[in-house]
Design a protein around this motif. Structure first.
Motif, PDB file in Angstrom:
ATOM      1  N   ASN A  34       0.806  -1.218   0.000  1.00  0.00           N
ATOM      2  CA  ASN A  34       0.000   0.000   0.000  1.00  0.00           C
ATOM      3  C   ASN A  34       0.846   1.279   0.000  1.00  0.00           C
ATOM      4  O   ASN A  34       0.302   2.375  -0.075  1.00  0.00           O
ATOM      5  N   THR A  35       2.156   1.144   0.111  1.00  0.00           N
ATOM      6  CA  THR A  35       3.012   2.333   0.116  1.00  0.00           C
ATOM      7  C   THR A  35       2.981   2.980  -1.264  1.00  0.00           C
ATOM      8  O   THR A  35       3.272   2.325  -2.268  1.00  0.00           O
ATOM      9  N   PRO A  36       2.646   4.273  -1.356  1.00  0.00           N
ATOM     10  CA  PRO A  36       2.625   4.931  -2.667  1.00  0.00           C
ATOM     11  C   PRO A  36       3.988   4.877  -3.335  1.00  0.00           C
ATOM     12  O   PRO A  36       5.037   4.922  -2.672  1.00  0.00           O
ATOM     13  N   THR A  37       3.983   4.807  -4.657  1.00  0.00           N
ATOM     14  CA  THR A  37       5.239   4.802  -5.405  1.00  0.00           C
ATOM     15  C   THR A  37       6.094   6.012  -5.060  1.00  0.00           C
ATOM     16  O   THR A  37       7.320   5.935  -5.037  1.00  0.00           O
ATOM     17  N   LEU A  38       5.447   7.127  -4.761  1.00  0.00           N
ATOM     18  CA  LEU A  38       6.157   8.355  -4.419  1.00  0.00           C
ATOM     19  C   LEU A  38       7.123   8.138  -3.254  1.00  0.00           C
ATOM     20  O   LEU A  38       8.150   8.826  -3.157  1.00  0.00           O
ATOM     21  N   PHE A  39       6.811   7.195  -2.376  1.00  0.00           N
ATOM     22  CA  PHE A  39       7.664   6.935  -1.207  1.00  0.00           C
ATOM     23  C   PHE A  39       8.328   5.563  -1.281  1.00  0.00           C
ATOM     24  O   PHE A  39       8.766   5.029  -0.250  1.00  0.00           O
ATOM     25  N   ARG A  40       8.462   5.047  -2.473  1.00  0.00           N
ATOM     26  CA  ARG A  40       9.246   3.830  -2.669  1.00  0.00           C
ATOM     27  C   ARG A  40      10.638   4.223  -3.158  1.00  0.00           C
ATOM     28  O   ARG A  40      10.780   5.139  -3.972  1.00  0.00           O
ATOM     29  N   PRO A  41      11.680   3.570  -2.667  1.00  0.00           N
ATOM     30  CA  PRO A  41      13.030   3.906  -3.126  1.00  0.00           C
ATOM     31  C   PRO A  41      13.198   3.599  -4.605  1.00  0.00           C
ATOM     32  O   PRO A  41      12.494   2.767  -5.170  1.00  0.00           O
ATOM     33  N   LEU A  42      14.147   4.297  -5.226  1.00  0.00           N
ATOM     34  CA  LEU A  42      14.416   4.113  -6.651  1.00  0.00           C
ATOM     35  C   LEU A  42      15.919   3.992  -6.845  1.00  0.00           C
ATOM     36  O   LEU A  42      16.669   4.938  -6.554  1.00  0.00           O
ATOM     37  N   LYS A  43      16.368   2.841  -7.314  1.00  0.00           N
ATOM     38  CA  LYS A  43      17.795   2.615  -7.565  1.00  0.00           C
ATOM     39  C   LYS A  43      18.131   2.999  -8.998  1.00  0.00           C
ATOM     40  O   LYS A  43      17.467   2.576  -9.944  1.00  0.00           O
ATOM     41  N   ILE A  44      19.149   3.842  -9.134  1.00  0.00           N
ATOM     42  CA  ILE A  44      19.638   4.257 -10.453  1.00  0.00           C
ATOM     43  C   ILE A  44      21.146   4.034 -10.446  1.00  0.00           C
ATOM     44  O   ILE A  44      21.878   4.726  -9.731  1.00  0.00           O
ATOM     45  N   ARG A  45      21.582   3.075 -11.213  1.00  0.00           N
ATOM     46  CA  ARG A  45      22.989   2.672 -11.196  1.00  0.00           C
ATOM     47  C   ARG A  45      23.413   2.389  -9.750  1.00  0.00           C
ATOM     48  O   ARG A  45      22.828   1.557  -9.091  1.00  0.00           O
ATOM     49  N   GLY A  46      24.429   3.130  -9.243  1.00  0.00           N
ATOM     50  CA  GLY A  46      24.966   2.823  -7.920  1.00  0.00           C
ATOM     51  C   GLY A  46      24.380   3.619  -6.781  1.00  0.00           C
ATOM     52  O   GLY A  46      24.884   3.553  -5.654  1.00  0.00           O
ATOM     53  N   VAL A  47      23.326   4.412  -7.035  1.00  0.00           N
ATOM     54  CA  VAL A  47      22.720   5.198  -5.961  1.00  0.00           C
ATOM     55  C   VAL A  47      21.247   4.830  -5.816  1.00  0.00           C
ATOM     56  O   VAL A  47      20.626   4.325  -6.760  1.00  0.00           O
ATOM     57  N   THR A  48      20.718   5.085  -4.628  1.00  0.00           N
ATOM     58  CA  THR A  48      19.306   4.809  -4.375  1.00  0.00           C
ATOM     59  C   THR A  48      18.638   6.039  -3.796  1.00  0.00           C
ATOM     60  O   THR A  48      19.082   6.567  -2.763  1.00  0.00           O
ATOM     61  N   LEU A  49      17.605   6.506  -4.470  1.00  0.00           N
ATOM     62  CA  LEU A  49      16.807   7.617  -3.956  1.00  0.00           C
ATOM     63  C   LEU A  49      15.878   7.083  -2.876  1.00  0.00           C
ATOM     64  O   LEU A  49      15.215   6.063  -3.078  1.00  0.00           O
ATOM     65  N   ARG A  50      15.809   7.771  -1.734  1.00  0.00           N
ATOM     66  CA  ARG A  50      14.992   7.285  -0.616  1.00  0.00           C
ATOM     67  C   ARG A  50      13.496   7.480  -0.864  1.00  0.00           C
ATOM     68  O   ARG A  50      12.663   6.873  -0.200  1.00  0.00           O
ATOM     69  N   ASN A  51      13.152   8.348  -1.765  1.00  0.00           N
ATOM     70  CA  ASN A  51      11.776   8.512  -2.255  1.00  0.00           C
ATOM     71  C   ASN A  51      11.884   9.062  -3.668  1.00  0.00           C
ATOM     72  O   ASN A  51      12.991   9.114  -4.221  1.00  0.00           O
ATOM     73  N   ARG A  52      10.788   9.453  -4.280  1.00  0.00           N
ATOM     74  CA  ARG A  52      10.829   9.913  -5.677  1.00  0.00           C
ATOM     75  C   ARG A  52      10.747  11.430  -5.793  1.00  0.00           C
ATOM     76  O   ARG A  52      10.483  11.965  -6.866  1.00  0.00           O
ATOM     77  N   ILE A  53      10.966  12.141  -4.680  1.00  0.00           N
ATOM     78  CA  ILE A  53      10.813  13.596  -4.657  1.00  0.00           C
ATOM     79  C   ILE A  53      12.187  14.254  -4.680  1.00  0.00           C
ATOM     80  O   ILE A  53      12.978  14.110  -3.747  1.00  0.00           O
ATOM     81  N   CYS A  54      12.463  14.992  -5.760  1.00  0.00           N
ATOM     82  CA  CYS A  54      13.732  15.695  -5.921  1.00  0.00           C
ATOM     83  C   CYS A  54      13.494  17.204  -5.870  1.00  0.00           C
ATOM     84  O   CYS A  54      12.400  17.676  -6.158  1.00  0.00           O
ATOM     85  N   VAL A  55      14.541  17.923  -5.502  1.00  0.00           N
ATOM     86  CA  VAL A  55      14.467  19.384  -5.527  1.00  0.00           C
ATOM     87  C   VAL A  55      15.001  19.864  -6.868  1.00  0.00           C
ATOM     88  O   VAL A  55      16.137  19.567  -7.253  1.00  0.00           O
ATOM     89  N   SER A  56      14.173  20.578  -7.586  1.00  0.00           N
ATOM     90  CA  SER A  56      14.562  21.092  -8.890  1.00  0.00           C
ATOM     91  C   SER A  56      15.690  22.107  -8.748  1.00  0.00           C
ATOM     92  O   SER A  56      15.749  22.839  -7.753  1.00  0.00           O
ATOM     93  N   PRO A  57      16.608  22.166  -9.719  1.00  0.00           N
ATOM     94  CA  PRO A  57      17.644  23.203  -9.666  1.00  0.00           C
ATOM     95  C   PRO A  57      17.013  24.586  -9.766  1.00  0.00           C
ATOM     96  O   PRO A  57      16.291  24.871 -10.719  1.00  0.00           O
ATOM     97  N   MET A  58      17.273  25.410  -8.758  1.00  0.00           N
ATOM     98  CA  MET A  58      16.682  26.756  -8.706  1.00  0.00           C
ATOM     99  C   MET A  58      17.792  27.771  -8.480  1.00  0.00           C
ATOM    100  O   MET A  58      18.540  27.678  -7.509  1.00  0.00           O
ATOM    101  N   CYS A  59      17.886  28.737  -9.391  1.00  0.00           N
ATOM    102  CA  CYS A  59      18.971  29.710  -9.326  1.00  0.00           C
ATOM    103  C   CYS A  59      18.856  30.627  -8.108  1.00  0.00           C
ATOM    104  O   CYS A  59      17.792  31.180  -7.842  1.00  0.00           O
ATOM    105  N   HIS A  60      19.980  30.768  -7.398  1.00  0.00           N
ATOM    106  CA  HIS A  60      20.063  31.686  -6.258  1.00  0.00           C
ATOM    107  C   HIS A  60      20.697  33.024  -6.657  1.00  0.00           C
ATOM    108  O   HIS A  60      20.506  34.022  -5.978  1.00  0.00           O
ATOM    109  N   TYR A  61      21.518  33.029  -7.709  1.00  0.00           N
ATOM    110  CA  TYR A  61      22.225  34.227  -8.166  1.00  0.00           C
ATOM    111  C   TYR A  61      22.955  34.892  -7.002  1.00  0.00           C
ATOM    112  O   TYR A  61      22.859  36.099  -6.796  1.00  0.00           O
ATOM    113  N   SER A  62      23.712  34.114  -6.251  1.00  0.00           N
ATOM    114  CA  SER A  62      24.256  34.636  -4.991  1.00  0.00           C
ATOM    115  C   SER A  62      25.741  34.388  -4.804  1.00  0.00           C
ATOM    116  O   SER A  62      26.243  34.440  -3.695  1.00  0.00           O
ATOM    117  N   CYS A  63      26.471  34.109  -5.890  1.00  0.00           N
ATOM    118  CA  CYS A  63      27.922  33.963  -5.807  1.00  0.00           C
ATOM    119  C   CYS A  63      28.589  35.303  -6.127  1.00  0.00           C
ATOM    120  O   CYS A  63      28.009  36.160  -6.787  1.00  0.00           O
TER     121      CYS A  63
END
Length: 438
Positions: A34-63
């Motif tokens: 019953n665990t939603p796919t959103l909270f199932r781990p996802l293995k991609i090559r040698g790494v495993t995402l702990r859920n399916r939610i990623c943070v999109s790259p967002m510009c800070h313009y702060s360097c």
């Protein structure tokens, strides 16, 4: 039992103390059918995402825009990117990062072409790893959209974009594109027009294109040395690689222009070069604008444009090149487009689903991510859940929702009825709330 096993053990491999989480934050504590796919781990090559939610790259313009700290990520990146990982995001992607000094969007954008920038990225990577998360970096060249000032500078001038001159730390003579000359600035305005926000690009030479491919490879090597887990090649939103693949912005007559195969050749060359210098265990992402949104315009009808069919055609080539995830976005290449990168999001999950089905029908294995105006738990659930017609994507990238609430992963888990782990340092209040004895 977890406390008995871990005690107060530190996270290994980071240069500071951080308690080892018994369960990585944002992870479903108990997986069941019953665990939603959103909270199932996802293995991609040698790494495993702990859920399916990623943070999109967002510009800070702060360097810093000049000096020895030019393009070096500051503590602001630790507090923002680090916080998303601390609160359970599976993968946090660092914003568009220039592979060379003139590849940055603005004078305040990060780069990854010297040691100081590499060390700055490593500091952020170490913190993300201490939280059990993964970190990616989006390698980019801004092309004709480069050498600008930070957006808030433009806003103070009542403009949507402001050019960066040499005095600002800019490079007006080295703004490049696949095709250059008068009329090829992003907003179509000449350099003499004070209302313009972008410089006129000059056309890249074949030698410069070869150098560009090497720049991407060198930046990828630096990312590996900085401890990054995932590399994304930025081929969307109107930046240089998007400019090459679209017939609207690429009007070259040599081997890098004209046919579909010629126009995608720079992207293909970069993919091959990056894949060759990163570990086989490291996932490689490509972000694409699925469409220019120019099909109905006069110039789009006359010259053609980059469309969803082209994205599918490119997607079918990517698995054999060693790409693991196609990150589907849209827009950004043309000022006259029907939609912008800010308001096209509602259609991107649907387009991702079309690409995913086309890949499945061809027997090609490529994971699909999508991004754009994903703000609600049910919406995120529907995109990756295997319901009628299949999922639209395998993972999602979220921007604005994290800006409003860095605990968005935990909020979504609660709304979907998932018991997800909180960070060790702040899990105790949850126990207090649930226990009637305290």
């Amino acid at each position: 039992m977890a406390e008995e096993i871990h005690g107060n053990a530190p996270v290994p491999g980071v240069p500071f103390f951080a308690p080892l989480h018994a369960v990585s934050p944002g992870t479903a504590k108990d997986l069941s059918e019953n665990t939603p796919t959103l909270f199932r781990p996802l293995k991609i090559r040698g790494v495993t995402l702990r859920n399916r939610i990623c943070v999109s790259p967002m510009c800070h313009y702060s360097c810093a825009p000049s000096g020895p700290q030019t393009g070096v990520m500051t503590p602001l990146y630790l507090t923002t990117i680090g916080h998303y990982a601390f609160k359970g995001a599976a993968l946090t992607m660092v914003e568009a990062t220039g592979v060379c000094p003139t590849g940055r969007i603005s004078v305040n954008c990060p780069g990854l072409y010297n040691d100081a920038q590499q060390h700055g990225l490593k500091a952020v990577a170490d913190f993300v790893h201490a939280q059990g998360g993964l970190i990616g970096v989006q390698l980019s060249h801004a092309g004709r959209k480069s050498s600008t000032q930070a957006p808030w500078v433009a806003i103070r001038q009542q403009k949507s974009s402001a050019r960066a001159t040499l005095d600002h730390g800019g490079w007006p003579q080295d703004v490049v594109g696949p095709t250059g000359g008068q009329g090829f600035s992003w907003d179509g305005k000449s350099d003499e027009d004070p209302t313009g926000g972008y410089w006129t690009p000059r056309e890249m030479s074949a030698a410069e294109i070869g150098g560009l491919i090497k720049d991407f490879a060198m930046a990828a090597k630096r990312a590996v040395e900085a401890g990054v887990d995932v590399i994304e090649i930025h081929a969307s939103h109107g930046y240089l690689l998007h400019q090459f693949i679209s017939p609207i912005t690429n009007r070259r007559g040599d081997d890098f222009g004209g046919s579909f195969e010629n126009r995608i050749s720079v992207v293909v060359g970069i993919i091959k070069a990056v894949r060759a210098v990163i570990p086989n265990t490291m996932p490689l992402f490509v972000r694409i604008s699925a469409t220019d949104w120019m099909e109905e315009t006069e110039i789009g009808k006359r010259l053609g444009s980059w469309k969803l069919d082209d994205t599918i055609r490119l997607a079918l080539l990517l698995p054999d090149l060693g790409v693991d995830v196609l990150d589907v976005s849209s827009a950004g290449n043309c000022n006259e487009a029907s939609y912008t990168v800010f308001n096209a999001g509602k259609q991107q999950a649907e387009m991702a689903g079309i690409v995913r089905r086309a890949l499945a029908e061809s027997g090609k294995r490529l994971l699909i991510g999508t991004v754009g105006e994903i703000t609600r738990a049910k919406q995120a659930y529907d995109i990756v859940q295997d319901v009628s017609g299949g999922p639209q994507a395998d993972l999602i990238s979220v921007g604005r929702a994290f800006l409003r609430d860095p605990s968005w992963v935990m909020k979504v888990a609660e709304e979907l009825g998932v018991d997800a782990a909180w960070p060790t340092q702040i899990a105790r209040p949850q126990i207090v709330k649930l226990s009637p004895k305290i």
